[in-house]
Design a protein around this motif. Structure first.
Motif, PDB file in Angstrom:
ATOM      1  N   THR A 168       1.249   8.029   1.685  1.00  0.00           N
ATOM      2  CA  THR A 168       2.324   8.695   2.412  1.00  0.00           C
ATOM      3  C   THR A 168       1.775   9.353   3.674  1.00  0.00           C
ATOM      4  OG1 THR A 168       4.115  10.325   2.193  1.00  0.00           O
ATOM      5  CG2 THR A 168       2.027  10.865   1.137  1.00  0.00           C
ATOM      6  N   LYS A 181      11.692  10.100  10.484  1.00  0.00           N
ATOM      7  CA  LYS A 181      12.249   9.160   9.513  1.00  0.00           C
ATOM      8  C   LYS A 181      11.516   7.822   9.479  1.00  0.00           C
ATOM      9  CE  LYS A 181      16.912  11.126   9.598  1.00  0.00           C
ATOM     10  NZ  LYS A 181      16.461  12.352  10.302  1.00  0.00           N
ATOM     11  N   ASN A 182      10.633   7.567  10.444  1.00  0.00           N
ATOM     12  CA  ASN A 182       9.884   6.316  10.438  1.00  0.00           C
ATOM     13  C   ASN A 182       8.635   6.457  11.297  1.00  0.00           C
ATOM     14  OD1 ASN A 182      10.695   5.707  13.263  1.00  0.00           O
ATOM     15  ND2 ASN A 182      12.734   5.450  12.344  1.00  0.00           N
ATOM     16  N   LEU A 183       7.766   5.451  11.215  1.00  0.00           N
ATOM     17  CA  LEU A 183       6.504   5.496  11.950  1.00  0.00           C
ATOM     18  C   LEU A 183       6.715   5.449  13.456  1.00  0.00           C
ATOM     19  CD1 LEU A 183       4.106   3.174   9.892  1.00  0.00           C
ATOM     20  CD2 LEU A 183       4.116   5.678  10.008  1.00  0.00           C
ATOM     21  N   GLU A 185       8.692   7.042  15.246  1.00  0.00           N
ATOM     22  CA  GLU A 185       8.822   8.390  15.782  1.00  0.00           C
ATOM     23  C   GLU A 185       7.464   9.085  15.893  1.00  0.00           C
ATOM     24  OE1 GLU A 185      11.940  10.817  14.081  1.00  0.00           O
ATOM     25  OE2 GLU A 185      12.971   9.029  13.329  1.00  0.00           O
ATOM     26  N   LYS A 187       4.556   7.341  16.865  1.00  0.00           N
ATOM     27  CA  LYS A 187       3.642   6.427  17.552  1.00  0.00           C
ATOM     28  C   LYS A 187       2.785   7.111  18.616  1.00  0.00           C
ATOM     29  CE  LYS A 187       7.253   4.778  20.743  1.00  0.00           C
ATOM     30  NZ  LYS A 187       6.672   5.404  21.947  1.00  0.00           N
ATOM     31  N   ALA A 212       4.857  -3.041  11.004  1.00  0.00           N
ATOM     32  CA  ALA A 212       6.052  -2.404  11.570  1.00  0.00           C
ATOM     33  C   ALA A 212       6.264  -2.783  13.031  1.00  0.00           C
ATOM     34  CB  ALA A 212       5.943  -0.892  11.427  1.00  0.00           C
ATOM     35  N   ASN A 261      10.718  12.087   4.529  1.00  0.00           N
ATOM     36  CA  ASN A 261      11.762  11.182   5.021  1.00  0.00           C
ATOM     37  C   ASN A 261      11.238   9.777   5.335  1.00  0.00           C
ATOM     38  OD1 ASN A 261      13.736  13.172   4.856  1.00  0.00           O
ATOM     39  ND2 ASN A 261      13.316  13.927   6.913  1.00  0.00           N
ATOM     40  N   ILE A 262       9.917   9.598   5.267  1.00  0.00           N
ATOM     41  CA  ILE A 262       9.327   8.284   5.480  1.00  0.00           C
ATOM     42  C   ILE A 262       8.907   7.722   4.123  1.00  0.00           C
ATOM     43  CG2 ILE A 262       7.459   7.000   6.591  1.00  0.00           C
ATOM     44  CD1 ILE A 262       7.375   9.099   8.747  1.00  0.00           C
ATOM     45  N   GLU A 263       9.408   6.546   3.803  1.00  0.00           N
ATOM     46  CA  GLU A 263       9.100   5.941   2.510  1.00  0.00           C
ATOM     47  C   GLU A 263       7.590   5.722   2.374  1.00  0.00           C
ATOM     48  OE1 GLU A 263      10.886   4.891  -0.264  1.00  0.00           O
ATOM     49  OE2 GLU A 263      12.480   6.147   0.599  1.00  0.00           O
TER      50      GLU A 263
END
Length: 315
Positions: A168, A181-183, A185, A187, A212, A261-263
């Motif tokens: 994680t 919520k994701n990678l 955001e 970078k 990704a 919030n990121i799986e």
């Protein structure tokens, strides 16, 4: 060839000089010198290169030392097994745990093991599979526990899968991007790269960015230990990825936090690995059993949200 030859050989190889080996063993230096010379004469090769500051193993010397270490380990294991079969709860176990196992499983098993085998010495080291593979193969290490990529064949080892885990995104507690919520955001963030081995899938997470469709993360710190990784993240806005089970070590929440919030991402399962055919002592088998109980506890906790299996009991 006698046992004292092996003892003297290993002492010289470890200390790097005949004088230091003699001091370490409490013997006169000529005794050690004669012992090494007898070995070299019997084998017909030089085991050490002599120089002004001491000695170093030759290539053939390194080959022979590996065999002697394996022999000594099996001999000690046999002695311990006999003693433990007579209810003499003595001996020694040499194990290596990955960093996440040191922080999660190890604290759960030490009390129970010491209660059952109070006089058995546990030699615990930290490391990834790649760094201990040779020692596992020659039996110097009883077993290793950590993440192992099962898509790669390991024909020389007996592999027992204990539980699945995942990785994680982690930042300092209160990180300004903790709600990401994701990678994508993240970078533009700087990252801490954990300790690497030749098999980078054990710790590396660059393929996750590739999958990704994102550029490679900006690694600003290359960490050589989990402590460095955690402290670097806790004291900066740098990010990293850690196994989710790391957070079983509850004190970490004061320093770092998961980005919920990121799986989580795939990580190799946690496995117990030993050399094929290696017969563990009763004490080592008991330690393995405690580790299995702790692994089972993790699985049940994830299903119920609470601890339902007591690894502290001596069953």
């Amino acid at each position: 060839m006698k046992l004292h030859h092996f003892r003297d050989l290993l002492a010289v190889a470890e200390t790097g000089s005949l004088r230091s080996a003699a001091r370490h063993l409490g013997l006169a230096q000529p005794v050690i010198t004669r012992s090494i010379q007898e070995l070299e004469r019997e084998l017909g090769v030089a085991l050490f290169d002599r120089h002004a500051k001491g000695v170093t193993l030759t290539e053939k010397g390194m080959m022979f030392v590996r065999r002697v270490e394996a022999f000594q380990a099996d001999l000690q294991r046999a002695r311990d097994e006999i003693a433990q079969s007579k209810e003499e709860l003595v001996g020694e176990i040499s194990v290596v745990f990955s960093p996440v196992i040191c922080m999660t499983v190890m604290p759960r098993i030490l009390t129970a093991f010491s209660k059952r085998y109070p006089q058995v010495v546990l030699r615990i080291s930290e490391g990834l599979f790649q760094t201990v593979e040779a020692q596992l193969e020659n039996g110097v290490i009883d077993f290793w526990v950590g993440p192992l990529e099962l898509s790669v064949s390991h024909p020389r080892f007996s592999v027992e899968q204990l539980f699945d885990t995942s990785r994680t995104v982690v930042g300092r507690t209160g990180h300004p991007l903790r709600e990401a919520k994701n990678l994508a955001e993240l970078k533009d963030c700087g990252w801490v790269r954990p300790a690497l081995s030749k098999r980078t899938t054990e710790t590396d997470f660059t393929p996750i960015f590739e999958d990704a469709g994102l550029p490679q993360p900006k690694f600003l710190v290359h960490s050589g230990s989990p402590l460095i990784t955690i402290l670097a993240v806790a004291s900066t806005d740098l990010l990293t990825m850690l196994p989710v089970h790391t957070f079983r070590f509850s004190s970490l929440s004061k320093l770092i936090q998961k980005f919920d919030n990121i799986e989580p991402f795939y990580s190799a399962p946690i496995c117990n690995v030993k050399r094929h055919g290696l017969q563990l002592t009763p004490a080592a088998e008991h330690l393995c059993d405690l580790i299995r109980k702790a692994a089972h506890n993790f699985i049940l906790e994830e299903g119920s949200g609470q601890s339902v299996f007591d690894t502290q009991s001596d069953r």
